[in-house]
Design an enzyme around this catalytic site. Structure first.
Site, PDB file in Angstrom:
ATOM      1  CG  ASP A   1      34.744 -15.898  20.355  1.00 48.32           C
ATOM      2  OD1 ASP A   1      33.649 -15.375  20.921  1.00 48.32           O
ATOM      3  OD2 ASP A   1      35.129 -16.533  19.071  1.00 48.32           O
TER       4      ASP A   1
ATOM      5  CB  SER B   1      35.103  -6.041  16.582  1.00 49.80           C
ATOM      6  OG  SER B   1      33.849  -6.373  16.336  1.00 49.80           O
TER       7      SER B   1
ATOM      8  CG  ASN C   1      31.608  -7.078  18.765  1.00 52.79           C
ATOM      9  OD1 ASN C   1      32.616  -7.021  19.380  1.00 52.79           O
ATOM     10  ND2 ASN C   1      31.181  -8.201  17.915  1.00 52.79           N
TER      11      ASN C   1
ATOM     12  CB  SER D   1      37.824 -11.464  14.408  1.00 52.61           C
ATOM     13  OG  SER D   1      37.271 -12.618  14.301  1.00 52.61           O
TER      14      SER D   1
END
Ligand code: FPP
Length: 236
Positions: A20, A65, A68, A192
């Site tokens: 991240d 992900s 995303n 997440s």
């Protein structure tokens, strides 16, 4: 003190990383977000070298992900191009280093060129033994568990009940070592939707370092911190 080599016992067998902070890294430099991702992809190779040196057996990287997809189309497209470029330029090196590529997630919505590149990388490295590099792409932890249950159901006998062992056989991570350590960069304290099942007893490590700045010494620091943790797995 940051550790240097694998003899210094208790090396995490499997390390998961939530990469991240690419966007913030780029913003700090007045660069487009895509540059943050590009530099973010560049740190993977030295980190894998370090992981091999330490004796880690598997690294799972959260590259994209299921959530995303909500990003602007241009950013999503850029990430697929980057992934393709990564495999185009690094696959030979990956083979030379005896790295096995795996993919966790659904290939369904991916552009066919990206999909084919991932399939090729997985296929051509499947016999490699030194370390697994598991790319989590179009991955979601909840979606993985649902998929595993459905896959198990498809072959279950009437009245059969599911167990942890049976479910684990249908996870993307089947056959990989237990997830010992999770690292999240950029000072965010969230999971997440990453490796939800596998995280049950994982040690968590959060650092403020933004992903494109995360280097081998940061990985060594995380592993040194892991070695200080007393893991009881619910016992005393
Ligand atoms: C999170 O940072 C990062 C991502 C969603 C993408 C991660 C992808 C890479 C590191 C490169 C992928 C390439 C390969 C070859 C795997 P962010 O964009 O959310 O950063 P921010 O929170 O600072 O905006």
């Amino acid at each position: 003190m940051i550790l240097q080599k694998k003899e210094e016992n208790r090396i995490p067998a499997h390390v998961g990383i939530i990469m991240d902070g690419n966007g913030r890294w780029a913003k700090q430099r007045n660069l487009p977000r895509s540059e943050g991702h590009k530099y973010g992809a560049d740190v993977i190779e030295p980190l894998m070298d370090c992981a091999i040196e330490l004796g880690v057996k598997a690294v799972s990287l959260y590259a994209f992900s299921v959530e995303n997809w909500a990003r602007p189309v241009s950013e999503v497209k850029g990430l697929w191009q980057l992934l393709e470029y990564f495999f185009k330029t690094k696959l030979d090196l990956i083979k030379d280093k005896d790295i096995q590529i795996r993919h966790s997630g659904s290939l369904k919505r991916l552009p066919s060129s990206t999909k084919n590149m991932i399939i090729k990388a997985v296929e051509e490295t499947k016999k490699n033994k030194t370390i697994v590099l598991n790319f989590c792409v179009n991955y979601g932890g909840r979606q993985e568990i649902i998929k595993a249950v459905n896959d198990w159901l498809a072959s279950a006998k009437p009245g059969e009940v599911i167990t942890e062992k049976k479910l684990e056989k249908h996870l993307y991570t089947a056959g990989l070592p237990e997830l010992d350590l999770l690292i999240r960069t950029s000072g965010e304290y969230r999971i997440s939707n990453f490796l939800l099942w596998q995280l049950a007893y994982t040690e968590l490590y959060f650092t403020d370092v933004l992903w494109p700045d995360f280097g081998p010494d940061d990985l060594r620091r995380a592993v040194a911190e892991f070695q200080k943790r007393e893991r009881r797995f619910g016992g005393l």
